[in-house]
Design an enzyme around this catalytic site. Structure first.
Site, PDB file in Angstrom:
ATOM      1  CG  ASN A   7       4.347  -7.614  60.636  1.00  0.00           C
ATOM      2  OD1 ASN A   7       3.684  -8.237  61.290  1.00  0.00           O
ATOM      3  ND2 ASN A   7       5.468  -7.906  59.676  1.00  0.00           N
ATOM      4  CG  ASP A   9       5.351 -10.251  62.787  1.00  0.00           C
ATOM      5  OD1 ASP A   9       4.784 -11.789  62.275  1.00  0.00           O
ATOM      6  OD2 ASP A   9       6.590  -9.884  62.347  1.00  0.00           O
ATOM      7  CG  HIS A  10       4.252  -7.100  67.001  1.00  0.00           C
ATOM      8  ND1 HIS A  10       4.973  -6.945  67.279  1.00  0.00           N
ATOM      9  CD2 HIS A  10       4.901  -5.858  66.266  1.00  0.00           C
ATOM     10  CE1 HIS A  10       6.083  -6.953  67.112  1.00  0.00           C
ATOM     11  NE2 HIS A  10       5.880  -6.392  65.945  1.00  0.00           N
ATOM     12  NE  ARG A  18      -1.989 -13.544  81.281  1.00  0.00           N
ATOM     13  CZ  ARG A  18      -2.908 -13.010  81.563  1.00  0.00           C
ATOM     14  NH1 ARG A  18      -4.100 -13.907  81.417  1.00  0.00           N
ATOM     15  NH2 ARG A  18      -3.115 -11.846  82.938  1.00  0.00           N
ATOM     16  CG  HIS A  43       9.388 -12.189  60.461  1.00  0.00           C
ATOM     17  ND1 HIS A  43      10.616 -10.743  60.803  1.00  0.00           N
ATOM     18  CD2 HIS A  43      10.198 -13.549  60.722  1.00  0.00           C
ATOM     19  CE1 HIS A  43      11.757 -11.473  60.957  1.00  0.00           C
ATOM     20  NE2 HIS A  43      11.435 -12.778  60.376  1.00  0.00           N
ATOM     21  NE  ARG A  45      12.505 -12.405  65.343  1.00  0.00           N
ATOM     22  CZ  ARG A  45      12.707 -11.317  64.963  1.00  0.00           C
ATOM     23  NH1 ARG A  45      12.809 -10.761  63.963  1.00  0.00           N
ATOM     24  NH2 ARG A  45      14.614 -11.173  65.113  1.00  0.00           N
ATOM     25  NE  ARG A  49      11.981 -12.476  68.753  1.00  0.00           N
ATOM     26  CZ  ARG A  49      12.658 -11.719  68.599  1.00  0.00           C
ATOM     27  NH1 ARG A  49      12.535  -9.469  68.577  1.00  0.00           N
ATOM     28  NH2 ARG A  49      13.704 -11.478  68.316  1.00  0.00           N
ATOM     29  CG  HIS A  50       5.871 -12.350  66.719  1.00  0.00           C
ATOM     30  ND1 HIS A  50       6.628 -13.192  65.661  1.00  0.00           N
ATOM     31  CD2 HIS A  50       6.738 -11.833  66.978  1.00  0.00           C
ATOM     32  CE1 HIS A  50       7.175 -12.572  64.682  1.00  0.00           C
ATOM     33  NE2 HIS A  50       7.719 -11.626  65.879  1.00  0.00           N
ATOM     34  CD  GLU A  70       8.603  -8.849  57.922  1.00  0.00           C
ATOM     35  OE1 GLU A  70       9.403  -8.918  58.535  1.00  0.00           O
ATOM     36  OE2 GLU A  70       7.982  -8.170  57.801  1.00  0.00           O
ATOM     37  CB  THR A 100      11.801  -5.132  64.959  1.00  0.00           C
ATOM     38  OG1 THR A 100      11.148  -4.965  64.084  1.00  0.00           O
ATOM     39  CG2 THR A 100      12.468  -3.532  65.123  1.00  0.00           C
ATOM     40  CB  THR A 101      13.826  -6.458  60.838  1.00  0.00           C
ATOM     41  OG1 THR A 101      12.949  -7.381  60.488  1.00  0.00           O
ATOM     42  CG2 THR A 101      14.492  -7.707  59.845  1.00  0.00           C
ATOM     43  CD  GLU A 151       9.281  -4.419  53.185  1.00  0.00           C
ATOM     44  OE1 GLU A 151       8.929  -5.783  51.907  1.00  0.00           O
ATOM     45  OE2 GLU A 151       8.665  -4.280  54.015  1.00  0.00           O
ATOM     46  CG  HIS A 191      11.366  -1.641  60.150  1.00  0.00           C
ATOM     47  ND1 HIS A 191      11.460  -1.004  61.061  1.00  0.00           N
ATOM     48  CD2 HIS A 191      11.244  -3.193  60.056  1.00  0.00           C
ATOM     49  CE1 HIS A 191      11.511  -1.714  61.491  1.00  0.00           C
ATOM     50  NE2 HIS A 191      11.429  -3.085  61.329  1.00  0.00           N
ATOM     51  N   GLY A 192       8.594   1.389  60.294  1.00  0.00           N
ATOM     52  CA  GLY A 192       8.411   2.088  61.566  1.00  0.00           C
ATOM     53  C   GLY A 192       7.900   3.691  60.590  1.00  0.00           C
ATOM     54  N   GLY A 213       3.092  -2.643  60.372  1.00  0.00           N
ATOM     55  CA  GLY A 213       2.354  -3.939  61.447  1.00  0.00           C
ATOM     56  C   GLY A 213       2.575  -3.112  62.691  1.00  0.00           C
ATOM     57  CG  HIS A 214       4.784  -1.382  66.503  1.00  0.00           C
ATOM     58  ND1 HIS A 214       5.011  -2.420  67.477  1.00  0.00           N
ATOM     59  CD2 HIS A 214       4.443  -0.113  67.602  1.00  0.00           C
ATOM     60  CE1 HIS A 214       4.516  -1.911  69.155  1.00  0.00           C
ATOM     61  NE2 HIS A 214       4.545  -0.558  68.804  1.00  0.00           N
TER      62      HIS A 214
HETATM   63  N1  PXP Z   1       8.588  -4.584  56.230  1.00  0.00           N
HETATM   64  C1  PXP Z   1       9.469  -5.759  56.619  1.00  0.00           C
HETATM   65  C2  PXP Z   1      10.616  -6.562  56.278  1.00  0.00           C
HETATM   66  C3  PXP Z   1       9.615  -6.268  58.547  1.00  0.00           C
HETATM   67  O1  PXP Z   1      10.290  -7.106  58.569  1.00  0.00           O
HETATM   68  C4  PXP Z   1       8.553  -5.243  59.004  1.00  0.00           C
HETATM   69  C5  PXP Z   1       9.018  -5.711  60.825  1.00  0.00           C
HETATM   70  O2  PXP Z   1       8.649  -7.015  60.422  1.00  0.00           O
HETATM   71  C6  PXP Z   1       7.651  -4.701  58.440  1.00  0.00           C
HETATM   72  C7  PXP Z   1       7.840  -4.347  56.823  1.00  0.00           C
HETATM   73  C8  PXP Z   1       7.079  -4.064  59.338  1.00  0.00           C
HETATM   74  O3  PXP Z   1       7.449  -2.652  60.350  1.00  0.00           O
HETATM   75  P1  PXP Z   1       6.378  -2.221  61.521  1.00  0.00           P
HETATM   76  O4  PXP Z   1       6.264  -3.436  61.959  1.00  0.00           O
HETATM   77  O5  PXP Z   1       7.544  -1.248  62.108  1.00  0.00           O
HETATM   78  O6  PXP Z   1       5.876  -1.746  60.327  1.00  0.00           O
END
Ligand code: PXP
Length: 238
Positions: A7, A9-10, A18, A43, A45, A49-50, A70, A100-101, A151, A191-192, A213-214
């Site tokens: 992912n 997004d970040h 910026r 994603h 959104r 935001r990103h 997403e 976050t979600t 998922e 996620h996480g 992602g993160h």
């Molecule tokens: N899966 C889904 C459906 C998500 O919404 C996210 C966050 O955007 C992720 C996975 C990835 O989560 P993380 O950024 O915590 O790794």
């Protein structure tokens, strides 16, 4: 062995700090693909935001692996998705105040709307993945929507505050994977997840793909910082 969806997004979160052109998430998607990512996740959104829609259209052009978008079930986002044409759409809940979600989709309470969006996406040859909590009732409701994939939300496992709690959430995820597979779903998880907690999830048999992602983008800052500093140092050394 599960596949890895990255992912990006970040990278866009950093760009938006910026509001300029760098870092470019498209470049990030290219690097992630070259490094072995099996899919690229982004994603779009409602609050933008990103990631912006222009990012999504550019991403569609350069992604040669699989493009997993997403999205919420908001009508404007659904309409845009049909134009962007990702390979896969992951339906997620979206709340404007959240960082976050938070939590999975409540497929039971929002069944009619979700089913309609699943139908529209499938008619347009987009594979549909529902992001849900690892619970039997949500898996059963997901089946009724006609979605091909689920998922499983690993957030509770990732945020566990003791090893007992982690074991309990891991067990819930294992059972949900089994139920998902026996219901005929392709099963993903995410996620996480990070460099410390991913292994136990990766060892669960039957998970097709982990979406992360993160922690990857966070690690990338430090993996790349040495080179970035020495490149700048060379440029200013006359
Ligand atoms: N899966 C889904 C459906 C998500 O919404 C996210 C966050 O955007 C992720 C996975 C990835 O989560 P993380 O950024 O915590 O790794």
């Amino acid at each position: 062995m599960p596949k890895l969806g990255v992912n990006i997004d970040h990278i866009a979160t950093l760009r938006e700090a910026r509001k300029i052109f760098e870092p470019d998430p498209i470049k990030g998607a290219e690097i992630a693909q070259k490094a072995g990512a099996d899919s690229i996740v982004a994603h779009l959104r409602q609050d933008r935001r990103h990631i912006k829609e222009s990012d999504m259209f550019k991403m569609r052009e350069i992604i040669t692996t699989r493009f997993n978008m997403e999205m919420s079930v908001n009508p404007e986002i659904v309409e845009l998705t049909l134009k962007i044409k990702p390979d896969q759409a992951t339906l997620v809940p979206e709340n404007r105040q959240e960082i976050t979600t938070e939590g999975g989709l409540d497929v039971i309470s929002n069944f009619e709307r979700i089913k309609k969006v699943v139908d529209d996406l499938k008619t347009n040859d987009i594979i549909v993945n529902l992001f849900i909590d690892p619970r039997a009732d949500q898996i059963e409701a997901s089946k009724q929507t006609g979605a091909e994939a689920i998922e499983l939300h690993t957030g509770e496992y990732s945020n566990a505050s003791s090893s007992n709690e982690e074991d309990r959430y891991l067990q819930e995820i294992k059972e949900a994977v089994g139920l998902g597979l026996s219901s005929g779903f392709i099963v993903h998880a995410g996620h996480g997840l990070n460099y410390k907690n991913v292994r136990r999830i990766a060892e669960i048999k039957g998970i097709e793909e982990l979406n992360i992602g993160h922690s990857i983008i966070s690690e990338a800052v430090f993996v790349g910082l040495r080179e970035a500093v020495s490149e700048m140092k060379k440029l200013i050394t006359l």
